[in-house]
Design a protein around this motif. Sequence first.
Motif, PDB file in Angstrom:
ATOM      1  N   THR A 118       2.394   5.522 -11.788  1.00 22.28           N
ATOM      2  CA  THR A 118       2.673   5.257 -11.069  1.00 22.28           C
ATOM      3  C   THR A 118       3.631   5.315 -10.088  1.00 22.28           C
ATOM      4  N   LEU A 119       3.728   5.782  -8.502  1.00 23.42           N
ATOM      5  CA  LEU A 119       5.558   5.627  -7.850  1.00 23.42           C
ATOM      6  C   LEU A 119       5.148   5.551  -7.075  1.00 23.42           C
ATOM      7  N   LYS A 176       0.494  -1.472  -0.147  1.00 20.96           N
ATOM      8  CA  LYS A 176      -0.129   0.112   0.061  1.00 20.96           C
ATOM      9  C   LYS A 176       1.169   0.737  -0.196  1.00 20.96           C
ATOM     10  N   ASP A 177       2.119   0.956  -0.675  1.00 25.91           N
ATOM     11  CA  ASP A 177       2.855   2.740  -1.077  1.00 25.91           C
ATOM     12  C   ASP A 177       2.900   3.125  -2.169  1.00 25.91           C
ATOM     13  N   ASP A 217      -4.218   9.838  -7.286  1.00 22.06           N
ATOM     14  CA  ASP A 217      -5.151   8.985  -6.058  1.00 22.06           C
ATOM     15  C   ASP A 217      -3.787   8.070  -5.113  1.00 22.06           C
ATOM     16  N   ASN A 218      -3.668   8.470  -3.638  1.00 15.96           N
ATOM     17  CA  ASN A 218      -2.585   7.759  -3.586  1.00 15.96           C
ATOM     18  C   ASN A 218      -3.566   6.970  -2.316  1.00 15.96           C
ATOM     19  N   LYS A 219      -4.661   6.669  -2.315  1.00 13.84           N
ATOM     20  CA  LYS A 219      -5.952   4.891  -1.865  1.00 13.84           C
ATOM     21  C   LYS A 219      -5.704   4.071  -3.228  1.00 13.84           C
ATOM     22  N   VAL A 220      -4.266   4.122  -3.682  1.00 18.08           N
ATOM     23  CA  VAL A 220      -3.829   2.441  -4.564  1.00 18.08           C
ATOM     24  C   VAL A 220      -3.466   1.615  -3.825  1.00 18.08           C
ATOM     25  N   ASN A 229      -8.143  -0.276  -6.404  1.00 21.93           N
ATOM     26  CA  ASN A 229      -7.997   1.085  -5.262  1.00 21.93           C
ATOM     27  C   ASN A 229      -7.362   0.034  -3.762  1.00 21.93           C
ATOM     28  N   GLU A 230      -6.997   0.795  -2.804  1.00 26.28           N
ATOM     29  CA  GLU A 230      -6.830   0.648  -1.612  1.00 26.28           C
ATOM     30  C   GLU A 230      -7.763  -0.494  -0.782  1.00 26.28           C
ATOM     31  N   LYS A 231      -9.077   0.466  -1.001  1.00 26.79           N
ATOM     32  CA  LYS A 231     -10.226  -0.268  -0.505  1.00 26.79           C
ATOM     33  C   LYS A 231     -10.314  -1.893  -0.837  1.00 26.79           C
TER      34      LYS A 231
END
Length: 404
Positions: free
Chosen positions: A309-310, A259-260, A337-340, A386-388
Amino acid sequence: MAKIVVKFGGTSVGSVERIKSVAKILKKKFVKGDKVIAVVSAMAGKTNELIKYSEQISKNFSKRELDVLLSSGEQVTVALLAGALNELGINSKSFMSWQLPILTSGEHSNSRIINMNIDKVNKYISNKGIAIIPGFQGISETGDLTTIGRGGSDATAVAIAKIFDTDVCEIYTDVEGVYSTDPRHFPKAKKIEKISYEEMLEMSSLGAKVMQSSAVQTAMLYDLPLHVRSTFSDKEGTKIFGSESIDYNKVITGVTYSKDDAKVTLLDVEDKPGVAAEILEPLAKSSINIDMVIQNIAPDGKKTDFTFTLKRSDLNKAVKLIKTKKKFLKYKSLTSDNKVAKVSIVGAGMITTPGVTHKMFRSLAKEKINILAISTSEIKISVIINEKHTNKAVKKLHTVFNLD
Ligand code: ADP
Ligand code: ASP
Ligand code: MG
């Protein structure tokens, strides 16, 4: 009589009682006649605590001083462990990295070991004592203390094992080995008996924290077998070695997640040669690594969308850099988007099995999980989602690829 290098992670030396237990494990090996070098991490949570202190002092805490601060964590454990061994009647002595020395190159907090002098340690273990060396640190050519990246004690242990020409390097940790996915979060994870360097390297780089990736890389380079095992049980752990000796009866060896990551999209950039290079140039100049890149086909042949992405920690800096070039890059808008999360399947078995990508994507679709970006290599497929949905995705992939 074997020469062995053993490494104990933070949880394994997380309290005085645990340090005493580690001393007993080492004593057993020593009494058997082995020549033992132990590498230890700081007590669990210590490095994070020290980082927090530095942040309370300054948001721009000096990198040099941060390395001085963080290396103190391991200094505590080497001394306590040597003391615990003395208490059990075993000769033991700690050697700080500057006393050997362990030489590193590269920038502070991200250095790498380039050489070490082993004369003192060799002499000491030949004279019947256990040598204890702090992981995670070294000194630079200018004599400053350095650290080699989070989880770096693994890399110290592997480097020492290589220099001492040991048969195996044992990594003692808080789980019984390398599992098909993180056993702390997914109870259906299964312990892997044997795994190739290549697969372990992919798993480590893609989020399986159990081994640090640069340690695996060094082990692979020198064909040095690793044994990841538990400090809290005698059970055999996971052997990591060359793939020639492994039978692949499964298509996928493991499912990993991290998750980073973060995702950036530039809408309506010009669809002409050189645009992608222009967008990424300021990031490259600032040493920001790009992971995945997607460029859509422009329906009108003029404008397109560009996504990459990064690392999440680089997001703010990257966005700022691109915005300063807005006039020149001529995009319509920028979204980030940082919630990936990045979810990956890894396995050398996929080389010879068709349809793995389809099976992965179909399984995620059935769970109504949208794929935002994809990257593949011969032995891994990674998707950004999506992180969720991370847990749902990992569980599903673990099941459909018969790893439960
Ligand atoms: P140490 O402090 O011993 O170096 P780490 O915390 O660095 O230990 O690594 C061990 C942790 O790695 C485990 O507690 C586990 O939660 C996590 N982990 C993540 N993925 C895996 C995996 N595939 N197999 C085993 N452990 C994993
Ligand atoms: N103590 C360091 C860290 O927490 C190194 C290690 O544990 O391997 O990252
Ligand atoms: Mg670790």
